[in-house]
Design a protein around this motif. Structure first.
Motif, PDB file in Angstrom:
ATOM      1  N   ARG A 110      18.489 160.532 -35.394  1.00  0.00           N
ATOM      2  CA  ARG A 110      18.433 160.691 -36.851  1.00  0.00           C
ATOM      3  C   ARG A 110      19.683 161.416 -37.360  1.00  0.00           C
ATOM      4  O   ARG A 110      20.272 161.027 -38.383  1.00  0.00           O
ATOM      5  N   ASP A 117      25.793 158.031 -42.713  1.00  0.00           N
ATOM      6  CA  ASP A 117      25.160 157.313 -43.829  1.00  0.00           C
ATOM      7  C   ASP A 117      26.184 157.076 -44.938  1.00  0.00           C
ATOM      8  O   ASP A 117      26.755 158.019 -45.491  1.00  0.00           O
ATOM      9  N   ARG A 121      21.800 150.608 -46.734  1.00  0.00           N
ATOM     10  CA  ARG A 121      20.551 150.475 -45.998  1.00  0.00           C
ATOM     11  C   ARG A 121      19.957 149.105 -46.239  1.00  0.00           C
ATOM     12  O   ARG A 121      20.214 148.465 -47.271  1.00  0.00           O
ATOM     13  N   GLY A 122      19.160 148.660 -45.347  1.00  0.00           N
ATOM     14  CA  GLY A 122      18.518 147.368 -45.508  1.00  0.00           C
ATOM     15  C   GLY A 122      19.463 146.231 -45.174  1.00  0.00           C
ATOM     16  O   GLY A 122      20.488 146.414 -44.534  1.00  0.00           O
ATOM     17  N   HIS A 126      23.372 149.464 -42.729  1.00  0.00           N
ATOM     18  CA  HIS A 126      22.776 150.092 -41.560  1.00  0.00           C
ATOM     19  C   HIS A 126      21.266 150.161 -41.695  1.00  0.00           C
ATOM     20  O   HIS A 126      20.760 150.414 -42.793  1.00  0.00           O
ATOM     21  N   PRO A 127      20.538 149.969 -40.603  1.00  0.00           N
ATOM     22  CA  PRO A 127      19.078 150.059 -40.685  1.00  0.00           C
ATOM     23  C   PRO A 127      18.639 151.501 -40.889  1.00  0.00           C
ATOM     24  O   PRO A 127      19.366 152.453 -40.602  1.00  0.00           O
ATOM     25  N   ASP A 128      17.466 151.656 -41.382  1.00  0.00           N
ATOM     26  CA  ASP A 128      16.882 152.985 -41.570  1.00  0.00           C
ATOM     27  C   ASP A 128      16.571 153.593 -40.199  1.00  0.00           C
ATOM     28  O   ASP A 128      16.104 152.889 -39.298  1.00  0.00           O
ATOM     29  N   ASP A 130      14.115 155.295 -39.286  1.00  0.00           N
ATOM     30  CA  ASP A 130      12.709 155.081 -38.945  1.00  0.00           C
ATOM     31  C   ASP A 130      12.495 153.707 -38.318  1.00  0.00           C
ATOM     32  O   ASP A 130      11.687 153.549 -37.391  1.00  0.00           O
ATOM     33  N   ASP A 131      13.223 152.697 -38.832  1.00  0.00           N
ATOM     34  CA  ASP A 131      13.122 151.364 -38.241  1.00  0.00           C
ATOM     35  C   ASP A 131      13.684 151.343 -36.827  1.00  0.00           C
ATOM     36  O   ASP A 131      13.150 150.682 -35.938  1.00  0.00           O
TER      37      ASP A 131
END
Length: 392
Positions: A110, A117, A121-122, A126-128, A130-131
């Motif tokens: 994380r 970051d 996102r999405g 970059h993926p989250d 949490d995903d």
């Protein structure tokens, strides 16, 4: 000639000249008339014991290391580690939920993704985190070696490496179908490949460490332990012949010495030599001994396991075993890292009602791990020899 002190060696001595030089060095350090008593030629024939030792399996080329020495497999590696550090070596992995990456790894992943970051996102970014962690949780049970790791530093490094792999993949549309079956460009296939790579590296490291530890322990302790066991077995069967050798050596220096209470002998003995000395001093026809100094020796252990006979009754009712008058004084030295050294004061009592004197010696770094043969070089042993026998 000054009153002699006869020095009996222990296990593994096969060079009479070398033993004579060792005693000569101790003689110089103490100023006493020390006489070597050599019986090593009557000991175990250890020329071929290597044939009975387990051999390494044929080498396998893992692609990760040299093929000169084959690494142990997972079970063998963990057996080596658990034998050294106890069941806790693998317990953390058993206590963790196998489907959940450890907290240290998750926190590091994380943090690494948060530091990078860029607001993307999405799909197309970059993926989250949490995903990523959800996908990693599905793959975590396939990690054979990383699942055994509980070191926070290594887990954090693994989390950071996985985050870097995700971030370096880019921000193209490959993240759109994160978990689509057969999508080799998605997040899950990427994590599977990187997790597999990291797991192989962790496995190679664990196996290399376990293999080297196993090999070094065998190489370091194997010869000493083998010679100890071999000489003990031979002594149990051929005790009379070895006792006769000791008496011959004493008679050659001073005929009649040790044959009666008016002419007792003085003895210093190492390892199994101490067992020999106590056996002879407490035999039905004893070697009368005015002073005995043992170091790294096992008389008490042997008597508890298998009563020695002679004038010694078995240990019973938690009462110390009385020693006969033929063994007047006894000082026993031991080192804390010498697994073949045992105390005597709680097992025996001298004829005057006092226990033998147990003296722990400090461990010195120069002695290494195999301290059973280090006594001869310790100044504390020379001091003990001088203090025990200088007064006559």
């Amino acid at each position: 000639m000054d009153e002699p002190v006869f020095v009996i060696h222990g296990v593994g001595n096969r060079d009479e000249a070398d033993f004579a030089r060792t005693v000569a060095g101790l003689r110089t350090a103490t100023g006493l008339a020390l006489v070597p008593v050599y019986w090593g030629d009557l000991g175990a024939d250890d020329r071929f014991v290597d044939l009975a030792l387990p051999r390494h399996r044929p080498a396998r080329d893992t692609g990760l290391r040299d093929v000169e020495e084959a690494p142990p497999d997972a079970e063998e590696s963990m057996a080596v580690l658990e034998s050294l550090f106890g069941p806790s070596a693998s317990a953390p992995a058993l206590l963790r939920d196998a489907g959940e990456p450890p907290a240290a790894l998750a926190d590091a992943l994380r943090a690494a993704m948060g530091a990078a970051d860029d607001g993307l996102r999405g799909p197309g970014g970059h993926p989250d985190p949490d995903d990523v962690l959800a996908a990693l949780a599905e793959l975590w049970p396939t990690a054979r070696w990383l699942a055994l790791v509980d070191d926070p530093g290594l887990l954090r490094a693994t989390g950071t490496a996985l985050a870097a792999a995700v971030l370096e993949e880019g921000t193209d549309d490959s993240w759109a179908g994160l978990r689509g079956p057969g999508d080799e460009k998605g997040l899950r296939p990427l994590l599977r490949r990187r997790l597999h790579d990291l797991d192989r590296v962790a496995g190679a490291a664990v196996q290399a460490v376990a293999g080297r530890v196993n090999h070094q322990l065998r190489a370091h302790y194997g010869p000493g332990a083998t010679r100890f066991l071999g000489d003990v077995l031979v002594y149990q069967r051929h005790r009379a012949a070895i006792h006769a050798r000791v008496r011959e050596r004493i008679d050659a220096v001073a005929p009649g010495l040790g044959r009666d209470p008016e002419h007792p002998v003085r003895v210093a003995a190492h390892s199994l030599g101490g067992v020999i000395a106590v056996d002879m001093a407490t035999a039905a026809d004893p070697l009368w001994t005015s002073s005995l100094l043992t170091f790294g020796s096992q008389p008490a252990y042997f008597h508890l396991c298998d009563p020695r006979g002679g004038q010694l009754p078995p240990y019973a009712d938690e009462k110390p075993v009385p020693l006969p008058r033929s063994l007047a004084r006894w000082t026993n030295l031991w080192q804390p890292l010498d697994a073949l050294a045992f105390a005597a004061s709680r097992v025996f009592r001298l004829a005057d009602g006092t226990p033998p004197v147990d003296v722990p010696l400090p461990h010195t770094a120069s002695a290494g791990l195999w301290t059973h043969s280090a006594y001869w070089r310790l100044p504390e042993v020379a001091d003990a020899v001088r203090g025990t026998f200088a007064a006559g």
